[in-house]
Design an enzyme around this catalytic site. Sequence first.
Site, PDB file in Angstrom:
ATOM      1  N   GLU A   1       0.816  -1.209   0.000  1.00 53.69           N
ATOM      2  CA  GLU A   1       0.000   0.000   0.000  1.00 53.69           C
ATOM      3  C   GLU A   1       0.851   1.260   0.000  1.00 53.69           C
ATOM      4  OE1 GLU A   1      -2.286   1.092   3.448  1.00 53.69           O
ATOM      5  OE2 GLU A   1      -3.527   2.443   2.281  1.00 53.69           O
TER       6      GLU A   1
ATOM      7  N   GLU B   1     -12.159   3.064   5.217  1.00 55.94           N
ATOM      8  CA  GLU B   1     -11.082   3.421   6.139  1.00 55.94           C
ATOM      9  C   GLU B   1     -11.080   4.935   6.312  1.00 55.94           C
ATOM     10  OE1 GLU B   1      -6.941   3.191   4.962  1.00 55.94           O
ATOM     11  OE2 GLU B   1      -6.475   2.155   6.813  1.00 55.94           O
TER      12      GLU B   1
END
Length: 277
Positions: free
Chosen positions: A150, A249
């Site tokens: 990520e 998120e």
Amino acid sequence: MAPLRFSANLSWLFPELSGLPARLRAAGSFGFEATEVAWPYAEPPEALARVAREAGLRVVLINTPPGDQEKGEMGLGAVPGRQAAFREGLEQAVRYAKALGCPRIHLMAGRVPQGGDRAAMRGEMETVFLENLRHAAGVLAQENLVGLLEPINTRVTDPQYFLDTPQQAAAILQKVGRPNLQLQMDIFHWQIMDGNLTGNIQEFLPIVGHVQVAQVPGRGEPSSPGELNFSYLFQLLEDEGYRGFVGCEYKPQGDTVEGLSWLRSYWDRRGRPQAGQ
Ligand SMILES: O=C(O)C(=O)CO
């Protein structure tokens, strides 16, 4: 096109509830089919698995441990001299993933060490990352698990993080060349680093294993004020045939459930995938 499948990121959602078990129950009560948790390591994995099962939830993503956060560590994958700790953390993450039935692990790259110069250390850190990723790919393959890389934005969120663009991550994935390592697309970070979301989403989606969303700049709900048009972005993901999960998120701007009205609207409009689809 099939409707998107959303996952409640319980490291961010339901801050009004203390403890992961309570947040798991709240996510299940709201109607989520899936959750993700950055670091579930404070609770025994079997207990978490039981609560998730009782709540009707799948766990679809966890992270490798952060390392020594008091020393400013945020992941160890690319950190010179921390290879043994990375491998120990990977083993712990695999134990939890297996107990939770979680198919994906975010292999956190980590930060340029305090006092280190990014440009001067880039080559060494990439070499360490490649070595750790080759090891991790082999370990994960034995358990039929996927590792994710990520990029985290270094403009605002984490200026010292080693991995900060999809281009850098894709080049590393290319060098490692293992099919069970994929890209974790956090649209919040991608917008801050580069914008060009349509182009980058279309270019990198073939190697994406998980998506995460939050509004920019406040990192709140997709429906909160900000730069991003999530009606457009969700439609783009559908049109491009994305079938993975979309992790919520973000920092609720108020009560989590009230803030989830955007998802209720999406489900009303697009329908909800049947669990287990
Ligand atoms: O900081 C983020 O966006 C993460 O997903 C860390 O796991």
